[in-house]
Design a protein around this motif. Structure first.
Motif, mmCIF file in Angstrom:
data_model
loop_
_atom_site.group_PDB
_atom_site.id
_atom_site.type_symbol
_atom_site.label_atom_id
_atom_site.label_comp_id
_atom_site.label_asym_id
_atom_site.label_seq_id
_atom_site.Cartn_x
_atom_site.Cartn_y
_atom_site.Cartn_z
ATOM 1 N N ASP A 67 -0.392 32.654 20.641
ATOM 2 C CA ASP A 67 -1.016 33.811 21.282
ATOM 3 C C ASP A 67 -1.407 34.861 20.241
ATOM 4 O OD1 ASP A 67 -0.635 32.599 23.734
ATOM 5 O OD2 ASP A 67 1.148 33.787 24.236
ATOM 6 N N GLY A 68 -0.520 35.093 19.271
ATOM 7 C CA GLY A 68 -0.787 36.086 18.242
ATOM 8 C C GLY A 68 -2.004 35.775 17.395
ATOM 9 N N LEU A 69 -2.293 34.492 17.206
ATOM 10 C CA LEU A 69 -3.459 34.110 16.407
ATOM 11 C C LEU A 69 -4.774 34.457 17.084
ATOM 12 C CD1 LEU A 69 -2.175 30.677 15.079
ATOM 13 C CD2 LEU A 69 -2.534 32.775 13.740
ATOM 14 N N THR A 70 -4.735 34.749 18.372
ATOM 15 C CA THR A 70 -5.958 35.114 19.097
ATOM 16 C C THR A 70 -6.161 36.625 19.173
ATOM 17 O OG1 THR A 70 -4.886 35.120 21.268
ATOM 18 C CG2 THR A 70 -5.794 33.012 20.495
ATOM 19 N N THR A 71 -5.208 37.404 18.655
ATOM 20 C CA THR A 71 -5.334 38.862 18.654
ATOM 21 C C THR A 71 -6.173 39.305 17.458
ATOM 22 O OG1 THR A 71 -3.392 39.255 17.259
ATOM 23 C CG2 THR A 71 -3.005 39.054 19.657
ATOM 24 N N PRO A 72 -6.596 40.563 17.442
ATOM 25 C CA PRO A 72 -7.358 41.039 16.266
ATOM 26 C C PRO A 72 -6.615 40.831 14.946
ATOM 27 C CG PRO A 72 -7.600 42.600 18.059
ATOM 28 C CD PRO A 72 -6.569 41.570 18.503
ATOM 29 N N VAL A 73 -5.319 41.086 14.919
ATOM 30 C CA VAL A 73 -4.547 40.873 13.690
ATOM 31 C C VAL A 73 -4.518 39.387 13.339
ATOM 32 C CG1 VAL A 73 -2.240 40.998 12.669
ATOM 33 C CG2 VAL A 73 -3.137 42.940 13.963
ATOM 34 N N ALA B 141 -2.356 25.303 11.597
ATOM 35 C CA ALA B 141 -3.365 24.326 11.173
ATOM 36 C C ALA B 141 -4.252 23.902 12.341
ATOM 37 C CB ALA B 141 -2.683 23.110 10.557
ATOM 38 N N ARG B 142 -3.640 23.637 13.480
ATOM 39 C CA ARG B 142 -4.440 23.223 14.641
ATOM 40 C C ARG B 142 -5.317 24.365 15.134
ATOM 41 N NH1 ARG B 142 -1.004 19.550 18.688
ATOM 42 N NH2 ARG B 142 -2.958 19.719 19.826
ATOM 43 N N HIS B 143 -4.796 25.587 15.094
ATOM 44 C CA HIS B 143 -5.601 26.738 15.506
ATOM 45 C C HIS B 143 -6.829 26.878 14.589
ATOM 46 C CE1 HIS B 143 -6.437 30.728 17.170
ATOM 47 N NE2 HIS B 143 -6.764 31.044 15.929
ATOM 48 N N LEU B 144 -6.615 26.722 13.295
ATOM 49 C CA LEU B 144 -7.713 26.874 12.340
ATOM 50 C C LEU B 144 -8.741 25.760 12.451
ATOM 51 C CD1 LEU B 144 -5.750 28.043 9.176
ATOM 52 C CD2 LEU B 144 -7.219 29.442 10.651
ATOM 53 N N THR B 145 -8.310 24.567 12.848
ATOM 54 C CA THR B 145 -9.237 23.436 12.897
ATOM 55 C C THR B 145 -9.865 23.204 14.265
ATOM 56 O OG1 THR B 145 -7.415 21.885 13.242
ATOM 57 C CG2 THR B 145 -8.148 22.228 10.976
ATOM 58 N N THR B 146 -9.123 23.512 15.340
ATOM 59 C CA THR B 146 -9.658 23.200 16.672
ATOM 60 C C THR B 146 -9.739 24.402 17.600
ATOM 61 O OG1 THR B 146 -7.487 22.600 17.558
ATOM 62 C CG2 THR B 146 -8.785 20.838 16.549
ATOM 63 N N GLY B 147 -9.192 25.546 17.176
ATOM 64 C CA GLY B 147 -9.225 26.737 18.020
ATOM 65 C C GLY B 147 -7.892 26.977 18.693
ATOM 66 N N PRO B 148 -7.853 27.963 19.583
ATOM 67 C CA PRO B 148 -6.596 28.343 20.242
ATOM 68 C C PRO B 148 -5.932 27.166 20.942
ATOM 69 C CG PRO B 148 -8.297 29.970 20.681
ATOM 70 C CD PRO B 148 -8.974 28.812 19.995
ATOM 71 N N ILE C 55 1.265 23.437 22.814
ATOM 72 C CA ILE C 55 2.520 23.973 22.265
ATOM 73 C C ILE C 55 3.681 23.054 22.641
ATOM 74 C CG2 ILE C 55 4.138 25.905 22.299
ATOM 75 C CD1 ILE C 55 1.484 26.466 20.841
ATOM 76 N N VAL C 56 3.713 22.624 23.892
ATOM 77 C CA VAL C 56 4.772 21.704 24.339
ATOM 78 C C VAL C 56 4.732 20.431 23.502
ATOM 79 C CG1 VAL C 56 5.516 20.236 26.264
ATOM 80 C CG2 VAL C 56 4.934 22.639 26.669
ATOM 81 N N GLU C 57 3.549 19.934 23.217
ATOM 82 C CA GLU C 57 3.418 18.726 22.394
ATOM 83 C C GLU C 57 3.979 18.950 20.991
ATOM 84 O OE1 GLU C 57 -0.050 16.144 20.220
ATOM 85 O OE2 GLU C 57 -0.581 17.204 22.058
ATOM 86 N N VAL C 58 3.656 20.082 20.375
ATOM 87 C CA VAL C 58 4.174 20.381 19.035
ATOM 88 C C VAL C 58 5.699 20.432 19.051
ATOM 89 C CG1 VAL C 58 4.332 22.187 17.256
ATOM 90 C CG2 VAL C 58 2.101 21.572 18.219
ATOM 91 N N VAL C 59 6.253 21.116 20.027
ATOM 92 C CA VAL C 59 7.713 21.248 20.098
ATOM 93 C C VAL C 59 8.361 19.896 20.404
ATOM 94 C CG1 VAL C 59 9.627 22.299 21.381
ATOM 95 C CG2 VAL C 59 7.656 23.688 20.685
ATOM 96 N N ASP C 60 7.853 19.192 21.422
ATOM 97 C CA ASP C 60 8.475 17.937 21.844
ATOM 98 C C ASP C 60 8.264 16.782 20.862
ATOM 99 O OD1 ASP C 60 9.360 19.239 24.081
ATOM 100 O OD2 ASP C 60 7.986 18.245 25.473
ATOM 101 N N ASP C 61 7.083 16.736 20.240
ATOM 102 C CA ASP C 61 6.758 15.587 19.395
ATOM 103 C C ASP C 61 7.031 15.807 17.909
ATOM 104 O OD1 ASP C 61 5.914 14.437 21.728
ATOM 105 O OD2 ASP C 61 3.779 14.515 21.265
#
Length: 104
Positions: free
Chosen positions: A6-12, A77-84, A90-96
């Motif tokens: 979520d933070g990666l989608t804010t102005p900061v 990395a996924r945010h930078l390559t594919t977007g938000p 997120i569940v996939e990152v945590v679980d897998d």
């Protein structure tokens, strides 16, 4: 992980990617970003993993810098390559990735 995504989608958060490109040219600025944004979050994750280890939920050897940063690094990395990322992402990152790395 959700807070980071979520933070990666804010102005900061949107300013972070261009700042990554300046890392080599302006190392003092990058060190400040690390101290203000990255290290505090890594400490929180390290503490959470430490509490899980103290409860016997994960081996204490699982609390390592690589495991602490793996989930966040993948989210970034996924945010930078594919977007938000979605909640399902997120569940996939945590679980897998994160949980299997901690259970070794």
């Amino acid at each position: 992980m959700s807070d980071l995504a979520d933070g990666l989608t804010t102005p900061v958060g949107r300013v972070l990617a261009p700042l990554l490109l300046e890392r080599e040219r302006r190392p003092e600025m990058w060190q400040r970003i690390v101290a203000l944004l990255i290290e505090p979050r890594q400490r929180l994750v390290t503490e959470a993993f430490g509490r899980a280890a103290a409860r016997g939920e994960i081996p204490s050897s699982a609390v390592s810098p690589s495991r602490v940063s793996a989930g966040a690094a993948l989210v970034l990395a996924r945010h930078l390559t594919t977007g938000p990322l979605s909640r399902d992402d997120i569940v996939e990152v945590v679980d897998d990735v994160v949980l299997p790395a901690l259970s070794r």
